[in-house]
Write an enzyme that holds these catalytic residues in place. Structure first.
Site, short mmCIF file in Angstrom:
data_model
loop_
_atom_site.label_atom_id
_atom_site.label_comp_id
_atom_site.label_asym_id
_atom_site.label_seq_id
_atom_site.Cartn_x
_atom_site.Cartn_y
_atom_site.Cartn_z
N GLY B 10 -18.39 19.76 15.42
CA GLY B 10 -17.71 19.04 16.49
C GLY B 10 -16.81 17.95 15.93
CG PHE B 13 -14.51 9.86 20.86
CD1 PHE B 13 -13.39 9.26 20.30
CD2 PHE B 13 -14.46 10.21 22.20
CE1 PHE B 13 -12.25 9.01 21.05
CE2 PHE B 13 -13.33 9.95 22.97
CZ PHE B 13 -12.22 9.35 22.40
N GLY B 14 -17.76 11.59 18.16
CA GLY B 14 -18.96 11.47 17.34
C GLY B 14 -18.80 12.08 15.96
CB VAL B 78 -21.35 26.63 15.71
CG1 VAL B 78 -22.86 26.67 15.53
CG2 VAL B 78 -20.70 25.95 14.52
CD GLU B 170 -9.80 6.36 34.59
OE1 GLU B 170 -10.03 7.40 33.97
OE2 GLU B 170 -9.74 5.23 34.06
CG ASP B 299 -21.01 13.25 26.04
OD1 ASP B 299 -21.31 12.06 25.85
OD2 ASP B 299 -19.96 13.61 26.60
#
Lengths: 426, 426
Positions: B10, B13-14, B78, B170, B299
């Site tokens: 992934g 962000f992480g 994956v 938003e 997440d």
């Protein structure tokens, strides 16, 4: 008396020019396109090679014409024309009546009877074509990074362009640059600058519409960049794994078609004669024989100038055709003067070769090299539709010029709904 | 001894934060993502509402990490993890062995057991989701312009958002702005500002994670903009023509899902326990119970802080998780110190409401209105990955601010190959 109603089908260079030239003519205009955007096709190859974002070269037709209260823009697919009833037929069964009709629906790429080739060798006419090619190009490098079989890896790093007109030449230069500059240093198993770019042309020279000395210059410049140019090589087979030309087979994962076009089906809609490329044979005033109320312009029509030369399928010819159709309609409504035949004024041909060279053939003079490249760049920014797009393209180019980095290197896969059908995802 | 190999799955962000925090740790890193780009999700709603181009909020992972010779980036899907054999399984059957594994695969939107709703009410997690929603939004106005039946037209101009978290709020503000400012004066049969935007929330307030006074402010601000907010209204049905909530039916052509998420299938890959939303229950150091070599962050994981609050599913929590995993790996390799448990530091919550207001909850203080809007805008530009993207987003926003015009109003239809299957084209 009801206001004269002009229906324009197609919001490309021709249709838009016609709508703009009809401003103040006292007519009501309906412009129909199956796309919501006008596309600046001359820079489409830069979307395909990740230099520009899709929105930098496309702008909503509706927005361009927003201040024209006399124009209604419709997003719809035309399925035919009721010539006798003077109405355009739309996809969901409705009809739009007209007093004058201007068909400016352009052309698609064509495979000379080999329609099966399309799935292996996409052409470049729409934004979707461009993002498809961009995905194929970028994915080939990604797959090569993972590939352990050297032969298969070589095929993944072989990029074939078929047709050495301006699109083929410009794509070839851009792909070499992508491989040698943009992607440099980003991979660990492959060296992207080992990529081969092969430009295959059936004729004896590149840019056949230009003067021979510019073709020679372009050939040398392409070879200097590292493009392998194969002249006089007819393609006889294309499949998922490569191409056969001049009796030789070349394994390549990415094949791009830049060789032929086929006009949109206007001739079929109208039930009139067309040439081999599907273009409607029009009268000297761009109307359809026997139907002075129907104009066909741009890539959808074929017409020969008094000097015996055919009008080329370029954006400028479509614009001039649109303006001419508007002028004929104005003259008729004004009931003065006599419609004059269409006279195409050829401003010139131009093509870039990579990042620092271009060729321009104005007829009366020629330019080549970096000066031509600057003229090419400034001319393209000037001709973009909107200030916003001019700023955005100028900034993207400046960034590429300074950093070598292309700002639209996205592999996207079309529709979210289509993707949901894929089995594996995380 | 072979170099310690860290596999990160992934590039959000992480995963990116983990790779960056491992710089100089003396490990070899392989980062695997099925996308070639890192996506700045907080601005994804602006792509969906035509304010930003896709390439302005996405950047190739490979490019971000190009100078890290210790990192190999792979574009691959994956399909599972061989926990016993310490290898990640890829789509085409190959394996990538690891010493440490960091899973940061994020979440998708989820429909609480109503998977059939997805085709009618797309969610917003990927670039493809965003262009799908953008197409739906813009096409609804186009279809309304052509529609003659007033009831059907009303449905076409009704936009429903389900879920009043930051994304729903938003999006609602942006759609109202699109209808009232951007599209003003461009249609002839409809008035785009007659569009209804209905925000449906099952709970009793909007932005439930914020302080009640900010929720109240946001509710008032939304209603002032013209958004119809329905609180305490559970959605019980969604189909192609509308939605049923609180026993009422509302006909609407465009429904957007902003209500729930489901973690990626990491728990299934690992064969470990997950919560209802599919998130892996991790140890205080973010590792999987019984497998100190496997980290699950962002997440994809669920973890409760010592104060009893769950770590929220926001980008900043993923970043902090990535840094923490890197720190634990470094500590272990250095054989000094003791790994400390993960401590999530909540910087704040923020959301915009249309063009001139926002709410920010820092915990110790709150901001609302135009000042919050400016802080929001500057913070988002600051956190974008690359100078190029910062410039491009700043320019797009400036343009919208000055002209009201959104620069990415493109209706595109995914793949050229898929389009070729359509029968009617011109």
């Amino acid at each position: 008396m009801a206001q004269h109603h002009v229906v324009i089908v197609g919001g490309g260079f021709g249709g838009l020019a016609a709508a703009q030239a009809l401003e103040g003519a006292g007519v009501r205009i309906t412009l129909i396109d199956r796309r919501n955007h006008h596309l600046f096709q001359p820079l489409l190859y830069q979307v395909a090679t990740a230099a520009l974002a899709t929105s930098e070269i496309a702008w909503p037709v509706r927005h361009i014409l927003r201040q024209r209260r006399d124009v209604t823009t419709l997003l719809a697919t035309v399925t035919g024309v009721d010539v006798a009833g003077r109405a355009v037929l739309l996809d969901e069964g409705s009809r739009v009546g007209y007093d004058s009709l201007i068909i400016a629906t352009g052309a698609r790429h064509a495979y000379f009877g080999h329609d099966a080739w399309e799935q292996f060798a996409p052409g470049l006419k729409t934004l979707e074509d461009a993002t498809t090619i961009r995905r194929k190009l970028l994915t080939a490098f990604e797959a090569a990074e993972r590939e352990t079989d050297p032969e298969r890896r070589r095929a993944l790093l072989t990029f074939v362009l078929i047709g050495a007109g301006p699109t083929g030449v410009e794509m070839a230069g851009a792909i070499i640059e992508l491989a040698r500059v943009t992607l440099r240093g980003e991979f660990r198993s492959i060296r992207p600058d080992e990529a081969r770019v092969v430009l295959i042309e059936g004729g004896q020279r590149v840019l056949a519409n230009f003067r021979p000395e510019l073709s020679d210059y372009t050939l040398k410049a392409l070879r200097h960049l590292g493009v392998e140019v194969e002249l006089g090589a007819a393609v006889t087979e294309i499949d998922a794994n490569g191409v056969v030309y001049g009796g030789k087979r070349l394994d390549a994962a990415t094949i791009i078609w830049a060789a032929g076009v086929q006009a949109s089906p206007a001739a079929r809609w109208l039930g009139v004669e067309a040439d081999r490329a599907g273009r409607v044979k029009v009268e000297p005033d761009l109307t359809v024989p026997g139907h002075p109320e129907i104009f066909v312009i741009g890539d959808t029509a074929t017409i020969t100038m008094p000097d015996g030369k055919p009008v080329p399928g370029v954006g400028d010819a479509a614009k001039q055709g649109g303006k001419h159709a508007a002028r004929v309609i104005r003259t008729r409504l004004g009931r003065f003067g006599k419609p004059v035949p269409f006279r195409y004024n050829h401003a010139g041909d131009l093509a870039t070769i990579g990042k620092r060279a271009a060729v321009i053939d104005f007829g009366w003079t020629q330019l080549r090299g970096w000066l031509a490249w600057w003229v090419w760049g400034l001319a393209h920014i000037y001709f973009l539709i909107d200030t916003r797009n001019r700023l955005a393209v100028a900034m993207s180019w400046l960034w590429i010029y300074l950093s070598g980095q292309r700002s639209a290197r996205l592999i996207t896969q079309g529709d979210a709904v289509a993707m949901a059908r894929e089995p594996a995802k995380h």
